[in-house]
Motif scaffolding. Structure first.
Motif, short mmCIF file in Angstrom:
data_model
loop_
_atom_site.label_atom_id
_atom_site.label_comp_id
_atom_site.label_asym_id
_atom_site.label_seq_id
_atom_site.Cartn_x
_atom_site.Cartn_y
_atom_site.Cartn_z
N THR A 148 0.85 -1.18 0.00
CA THR A 148 0.00 0.00 0.00
C THR A 148 0.89 1.24 0.00
O THR A 148 1.81 1.36 0.82
N ILE A 149 0.63 2.15 -0.94
CA ILE A 149 1.47 3.33 -1.11
C ILE A 149 0.74 4.56 -0.56
O ILE A 149 -0.42 4.80 -0.91
N THR A 150 1.41 5.32 0.30
CA THR A 150 0.91 6.61 0.78
C THR A 150 1.97 7.66 0.53
O THR A 150 3.15 7.34 0.30
N TRP A 151 1.58 8.94 0.56
CA TRP A 151 2.50 10.03 0.23
C TRP A 151 2.54 11.07 1.37
O TRP A 151 1.55 11.27 2.08
N GLU A 152 3.73 11.70 1.50
CA GLU A 152 3.94 12.77 2.49
C GLU A 152 4.59 13.97 1.81
O GLU A 152 5.37 13.82 0.85
N MET A 167 5.58 6.21 0.99
CA MET A 167 5.79 5.18 1.99
C MET A 167 5.05 3.92 1.53
O MET A 167 3.89 3.98 1.15
N ALA A 168 5.76 2.78 1.56
CA ALA A 168 5.18 1.49 1.13
C ALA A 168 5.09 0.58 2.34
O ALA A 168 6.06 0.41 3.09
N THR A 169 3.91 -0.05 2.54
CA THR A 169 3.71 -0.96 3.67
C THR A 169 2.93 -2.19 3.22
O THR A 169 2.05 -2.11 2.36
N ASN A 170 3.28 -3.32 3.78
CA ASN A 170 2.47 -4.54 3.71
C ASN A 170 2.79 -5.37 4.94
O ASN A 170 3.48 -4.88 5.86
N ILE A 171 2.31 -6.59 5.02
CA ILE A 171 2.51 -7.38 6.23
C ILE A 171 3.97 -7.76 6.45
O ILE A 171 4.33 -8.23 7.53
N ALA A 172 4.83 -7.54 5.45
CA ALA A 172 6.25 -7.85 5.61
C ALA A 172 7.02 -6.68 6.21
O ALA A 172 8.16 -6.84 6.64
#
Length: 617
Positions: free
Chosen positions: A165-169, A206-211
């Motif tokens: 999942t990609i979010t931006w700042e 910012m990239a996030t997943n369960i890893a």
């Protein structure tokens, strides 16, 4: 994809449905009844977190006792302690490679379960186990300059399982979620429309997943000259996924972005949505959505415009149009299973017997691209569960049926020495050998069966004759038509097995079919459909042959052999925008007829980007 320990198991079924149950056996369950061995729950693809357990489910119904076994990448799994009481497989910890000495640790790969009871063996679909990962960034956002009121675009690229999942700042602060000027696309793209001075700053994704989670490098947004930023990319998706075709442009005044299909077909409105100022989103894509999409950016009040295009390819996993049906046959009889599947690309069919690959032999035949399985001279060793596996690059599917061998008690033997000869354009004489005297006493008559080659059994004609008759003449037949003929002997207890079928062709002026006329229709940039009308007398042909070649290639590929009732065929996965030549011919027992040819250009009617009128609806 399912995370962690996998899907929550369903409520326990009745005891007689649980694999390995010691419940009482159900008395004499009929063929095709609820007691027939079948899967209620098969393993599904799963994404596992390192060092956490997961469960793969395998729930079946069938007459107990039912034995469950598990396989990884085709090899049997050891460690029975990993198999739960209901047949599911519990993996205590998942790694890229198995740990030495740990029976319940497992590496990533393809897992399947097999269920077996007295009826035979049934193999489940394959479930892919992947390990959750998150790579380093392959692309960081780059600084750019735009004019006030223009459009800014940043992109970062990272690979993850499951997809991150990609979010931006901006300046290490999350972007305001309610500002419609900010458009976030799933592929890691940030678009800012109507740029203001307050938007100037350092941006990062910012990239996030369960890893885990990762942050990109920062890029700056400044003022500058207008530019065309990004057009649609080629996409290959599976049905029911969401397609996002990007089209973002900047200029002064702000350009108007519109979309069209290169083949001129309407894009439609159902499931269609515009993200931001011009990105096209197609929710729940289907095969009909495949094609070349063109986005155009027009300067208001002028004919000045820029275009870009991308190809959307839509794959469909196999779906069964016709399933094999369980049958019971006496020894010496014939059993036929039919399995027809559709999908994009066209599925490949294979057959399993009790979980093992079935190879053709002297009495086991596969025809019509493996869609028909015929077992001749059935023997007790043929009793088993037969599975039809349909697979393509989009997925797999399976359907099963059971062949039971029932003893034939005191029934007549099948008639022998059957022969036929054409007497005229409308008559065929059939004769057969007289049985031995001790056999004749038990026979009360014969029934002859005749139908045009290529027609279904529902169009079959039957004529009965007495026990003392050993020849018969069929009349009122069609000229120059091939017929399939067989007969059965009857006693008070029932019918014999079918005699060996024979073919006979009535006399006529034409020996082979005439060249059939046919038409073609371009479906999308890489698919074309050929279709034709069937003759008024279907028995005059036994089938059709299709050939194709990409020009200027010298040789035709094929043939694609189709039955006499087929009237269309779709060539898919052709070279986009190429030119092909398609050849069609009919055939019967006398040979192949003359062929018809058609040229097909997959770019017919396609206007090149930048030409006047290229903008569609």
């Amino acid at each position: 994809a399912v995370l962690g320990t996998g899907p929550r198991p369903p409520p326990p079924p009745p005891r007689h449905l649980i694999a390995g149950s010691s419940a009482l056996r159900t008395p004499c369950a009929g063929l095709g009844s609820a007691a027939e061995l079948a899967f209620l729950l098969e393993p599904v693809d799963v994404v596992a977190v390192r060092d956490r357990p997961l469960v793969l489910h395998c729930l079946v119904q069938g007459e107990p006792p039912v034995r469950i076994r598990w396989f990884k990448d085709g090899a049997a799994l050891g460690g029975p302690a990993a198999v739960l009481a209901n047949g599911s497989l519990r993996l205590e910890s998942v790694h890229r490679r198995p740990r030495d000495g740990s029976a319940t640790d497992a590496s990533t790969g393809e897992y399947s379960c097999a269920a077996q009871n007295r009826d035979g063996l049934l193999l489940s679909r394959k479930a892919r186990v992947q390990l959750a990962t998150l790579s380093r960034f392959h692309m960081h956002p780059e600084s750019m300059a735009v004019e006030e009121g223009g459009v800014a675009r940043f992109q970062c690229l990272i690979q993850g399982v499951p997809e991150a999942t990609i979010t931006w700042e901006r300046n290490r602060t999350a972007l305001p979620p309610d500002d419609p000027r900010f458009t976030l696309l799933p592929a890691g793209v940030l678009q800012i429309t109507g740029v203001r001075r307050a938007d100037v700053g350092a941006y990062r994704c910012m990239a996030t997943n369960i890893a885990g989670a990762r942050c990109s490098q920062e890029a700056c947004d400044l003022w500058g000259e207008p530019t065309i930023l990004s057009g649609p990319q080629n996409l290959t998706l599976t049905v029911h996924q969401t397609a996002i075709l990007e089209c973002i442009a900047t200029g002064h005044p702000r350009p108007i972005v519109s979309w069209s299909r290169l083949d001129g077909r309407s894009i439609g409105v159902e499931g269609i949505q515009v993200l931001g100022t011009g990105n096209l989103m197609i929710a729940d894509v289907s095969v009909q959505h495949a094609g070349v999409y063109v986005c155009a950016a027009n300067r208001p009040g002028t004919r000045v415009r820029r275009t870009a295009q991308g190809i959307l390819m839509v794959q469909a996993p196999p779906e069964f149009v016709q399933w094999p049906q369980s049958v019971s046959k006496p020894p010496g009889g014939s059993a036929i299973f039919t399995c027809v599947a559709q999908g994009v690309p066209e599925p490949r069919l294979i057959w399993l017997k009790n979980g093992r690959l079935l190879a053709p032999s002297e009495h086991v035949r596969l025809s019509h691209n493996n869609s028909t399985l015929m077992i001749q001279r059935v023997a007790p060793a043929d009793e088993a569960i037969y599975q039809c596996i349909a697979e393509n690059s989009a997925g797999t599917n399976q359907a099963s049926a059971r062949l039971a061998v029932a003893p034939a008690q005191e029934l007549p033997r099948a008639p022998e020495g059957v022969r036929a000869a054409a007497l005229s354009t409308t008559a065929i004489q059939v004769a057969w050998a007289e049985p031995a005297p001790e056999v004749t006493d038990s026979i009360i008559g014969y029934v002859l069966h005749i139908r045009r080659v290529g027609e279904s059994e529902s169009r079959e004609l039957q004529e009965a004759v007495s026990k003392a008759t050993f020849q018969h003449i069929f009349t009122n037949l069609e000229p120059s038509t091939t017929y399939s003929i067989y007969l059965r002997a009857y006693s008070p207890l029932g019918a014999s097995q079918d005699s060996q079928p024979i073919l006979a062709t009535t006399l006529g002026s034409s020996k082979v079919p005439a060249a059939p006329g046919f038409f073609t229709k371009v479906l999308n940039a890489s698919a074309v459909q050929a279709f034709w009308e069937l003759p008024s007398a279907p028995g005059s042909i036994e089938g059709f042959k299709l050939f194709h070649r990409r020009l200027p290639g010298p040789r035709f590929e094929g043939p694609q052999v189709l039955g006499s009732t087929a009237n269309s065929y779709v060539y898919s996965n052709l070279e986009p925008l190429a030119t092909y030549e398609i050849k069609l011919q009919a055939f019967n027992g006398n040979g192949d007829g003359n062929s018809s040819l058609r040229l097909v250009s997959l770019q017919d009617g396609v206007q090149k980007p930048g030409e006047p009128g290229a903008q569609g609806g």
